[in-house]
Design a protein around this motif. Structure first.
Motif, short mmCIF file in Angstrom:
data_model
loop_
_atom_site.label_atom_id
_atom_site.label_comp_id
_atom_site.label_asym_id
_atom_site.label_seq_id
_atom_site.Cartn_x
_atom_site.Cartn_y
_atom_site.Cartn_z
N LEU A 101 -8.91 3.07 -5.12
CA LEU A 101 -9.26 4.36 -4.53
C LEU A 101 -8.02 5.25 -4.36
O LEU A 101 -8.12 6.47 -4.32
N GLU A 102 -6.84 4.60 -4.28
CA GLU A 102 -5.60 5.36 -4.13
C GLU A 102 -5.33 6.25 -5.32
O GLU A 102 -4.55 7.21 -5.25
N LEU A 258 6.22 4.44 -4.30
CA LEU A 258 6.25 5.17 -3.04
C LEU A 258 5.00 4.92 -2.21
O LEU A 258 5.07 4.72 -0.99
N GLN A 259 3.87 4.93 -2.87
CA GLN A 259 2.59 4.72 -2.21
C GLN A 259 2.58 3.37 -1.46
O GLN A 259 2.10 3.26 -0.33
N HIS A 355 -5.66 0.47 0.94
CA HIS A 355 -6.78 1.21 1.52
C HIS A 355 -7.89 0.22 1.83
O HIS A 355 -8.13 -0.73 1.06
N PHE A 356 -8.60 0.42 2.94
CA PHE A 356 -9.57 -0.60 3.36
C PHE A 356 -10.68 -0.80 2.33
O PHE A 356 -11.19 -1.91 2.16
N GLU A 385 1.04 -16.24 3.10
CA GLU A 385 0.59 -14.89 2.73
C GLU A 385 -0.16 -14.27 3.91
O GLU A 385 -1.00 -14.93 4.54
N ALA A 386 0.14 -13.01 4.17
CA ALA A 386 -0.59 -12.23 5.17
C ALA A 386 -1.25 -11.08 4.43
O ALA A 386 -0.58 -10.16 3.96
N LEU A 387 -2.58 -11.15 4.31
CA LEU A 387 -3.29 -10.22 3.44
C LEU A 387 -4.29 -9.37 4.20
O LEU A 387 -4.90 -9.81 5.19
N PHE A 388 -4.46 -8.14 3.71
CA PHE A 388 -5.49 -7.24 4.20
C PHE A 388 -5.39 -7.02 5.71
O PHE A 388 -4.31 -6.76 6.22
N GLN A 389 -6.51 -7.13 6.42
CA GLN A 389 -6.51 -6.85 7.85
C GLN A 389 -5.69 -7.87 8.64
O GLN A 389 -5.28 -7.61 9.77
N ALA A 390 -5.45 -9.04 8.03
CA ALA A 390 -4.64 -10.05 8.70
C ALA A 390 -3.15 -9.76 8.57
O ALA A 390 -2.33 -10.44 9.19
#
Length: 463
Positions: A101-102, A258-259, A355-356, A385-390
């Motif tokens: 989506l970015e 950059l993003q 992006h969520f 690994e620390a992924l997404f919302q975690a």
């Protein structure tokens, strides 16, 4: 003129000349055969990100070393490709966009840049087109280029894609590979499982080895593949930056786009804030990618950090690995850098946020359990690994503290690194199958870029 050049390369003997003549009278002609008629090899090469710029520059260097005729380049790349003779059509950063989506806010600009690239390629009249990674932009380019060549009835150059798309990581992804055969002539794979997957889906493919291994060769280290390790000089790094002996150094690698950096760097800053009370004399070292937009952003952002941080500019392998050697642990965004840390034998934690909605799509479509390449290759949770919302500062700080305080966790990664680097080497048969003039290549010369360059030069297309 080109007859004299090739005569010299072949050693000026009758056997070599007759072999060349048989080659020129065959139905299938290699890239170098067709280029020799014009007295030069024209290569249009495109990369859209920092890691691709490094891969592209090394490929360009190897093509110049192996080609029996002069090589001329055009395309899109960064500073490293420019140093090898590329006059980029526009700054590489213009197409360095990641995510799903970015991409939406950048679609119009990307479409304009795609058109500019196609027109530049047509004007250059290349013998070969090489796209490096960045599959979204690369595949659109190759597909539309082939359509234009067919429409205008122009002889189609050989199309190579360097770094196979990781469709194998996605549900239903392998089926997408078969569609690439319509506009990709040869895929240069960097992971050991990819050659077989590509071939089973109708693609011509060669596993050349992972480009990260060229760091070893560039630093002139004479080791066997299973002993590949880059030991930087921690004392030099501490001296150059006036860091006390007792200070704890943490390498932070927030990404190359950059993003990505704008998302990850704030998380890393908050993580450092949480760590500073638990880790005395904490010194964060931020590794800055060779991307001007990224450099400008980090330079401005670093003034807001909770503790004084050191910036290491991209481009110098010695500075990078000296910093790794001085560090106790690394925190990095998901990407090739995890393999660099394996070469340095530096334990790390991998972080990823997007992006969520992008994260939701990844959760739904991904068929693998890990995001970092060492974990994927070993099919084991070697690197935390620390992924997404975690992926929160609290989680990252906890994982880093565990790594700093547990020698067993550190040793587990160090032992695994030997296995990983061994898996990333080109298959012996792919080295043995090099075209005859290049069969003598051995380490450190049988690098991924050298194998890739030889594959490109002697790739054959029907006349």
């Amino acid at each position: 003129m080109w007859f004299r050049t090739i005569w010299n390369v072949e050693g000026g003997n009758v056997l070599g000349f007759s072999r060349l003549m048989r080659r020129y009278t065959s139905v299938n002609r290699s890239v170098i055969d067709m280029a020799a008629k014009d007295g030069e090899l024209r290569v249009f090469v495109v990369s859209g990100e920092v890691s691709g710029d490094t891969i592209g520059s090394r490929l360009m260097s190897s093509l110049k070393k192996l080609s029996p005729i002069p090589v001329r380049f055009s395309g899109v790349g960064g500073t490293k490709m420019s140093s090898q003779g590329l006059d980029s059509v526009f700054p590489m950063e213009d197409i360095a966009v990641m995510g799903l989506l970015e991409l939406l806010p950048h679609l119009i600009k990307l479409r304009v840049k795609l058109h500019e690239t196609i027109e530049a390629a047509l004007l250059f009249q290349p013998h070969v087109v090489v796209t490096v990674d960045s599959k979204g932009f690369s595949f659109r380019l190759l597909k539309q280029l082939r359509a234009r060549y067919s429409q205008e009835r122009i002889k189609i150059p050989s199309h190579f894609h360097y770094v196979a798309p990781s469709f194998w990581a996605w549900k239903g992804g392998e089926a997408r590979l078969s569609g690439l055969a319509g506009f990709v002539d040869h895929v240069l794979c960097i992971l050991p499982n990819e050659e077989e997957i590509c071939r089973s889906n109708g693609l011509v493919a060669t596993f050349v080895g992972h480009p990260i291994l060229e760091d070893v060769c560039e630093l002139n280290l004479d080791t066997s593949p299973h002993e590949w390790i880059i030991e930087g000089n921690s004392e030099i790094f501490r001296r150059d930056h006036a860091i006390p002996t007792g200070a704890t150094i943490i390498s932070l690698l927030p990404g190359s786009r950059l993003q990505e950096v704008t998302r990850m760097l704030s998380l890393f800053a908050s993580t450092v804030e949480l760590l500073k009370d638990s880790v005395p004399d904490l010194v964060p070292v931020i590794h800055v990618a060779a991307n001007q937009h990224v450099k400008d952003y980090i330079t401005e952002f670093i003034n807001k950090w909770p503790v004084s941080a050191i910036m290491i500019p991209g481009g110098s392998l010695h500075q990078k690995y000296n910093a790794f050697s001085a560090s106790s642990v690394a925190l990095c965004a998901s990407g090739t850098v995890a393999l660099e840390l394996q070469l340095a034998r530096l334990p790390c934690v991998v972080a990823y946020r997007a992006h969520f909605l992008t994260e939701w799509i990844i959760r739904y479509k991904a068929k693998i359990s890990y995001i970092s390449l060492p974990n994927i290759l070993l099919d084991s949770y070697i690197i935390p690994e620390a992924l997404f919302q975690a992926c929160t500062p609290a989680k990252l700080a906890s994982l880093i503290l565990n790594m700093l305080n547990d020698d067993g966790l550190q040793e587990k990664q160090i032992v695994a690194a030997e296995k990983v680097t061994g898996l990333l080497c080109a298959l012996p048969r792919n080295i043995q199958n090099l075209e005859e003039p290049h069969r003598r290549l051995r380490l450190p010369h049988s690098t991924p870029s050298m194998i890739a360059a030889s594959t490109i030069l002697y790739h054959e297309k029907p006349s």
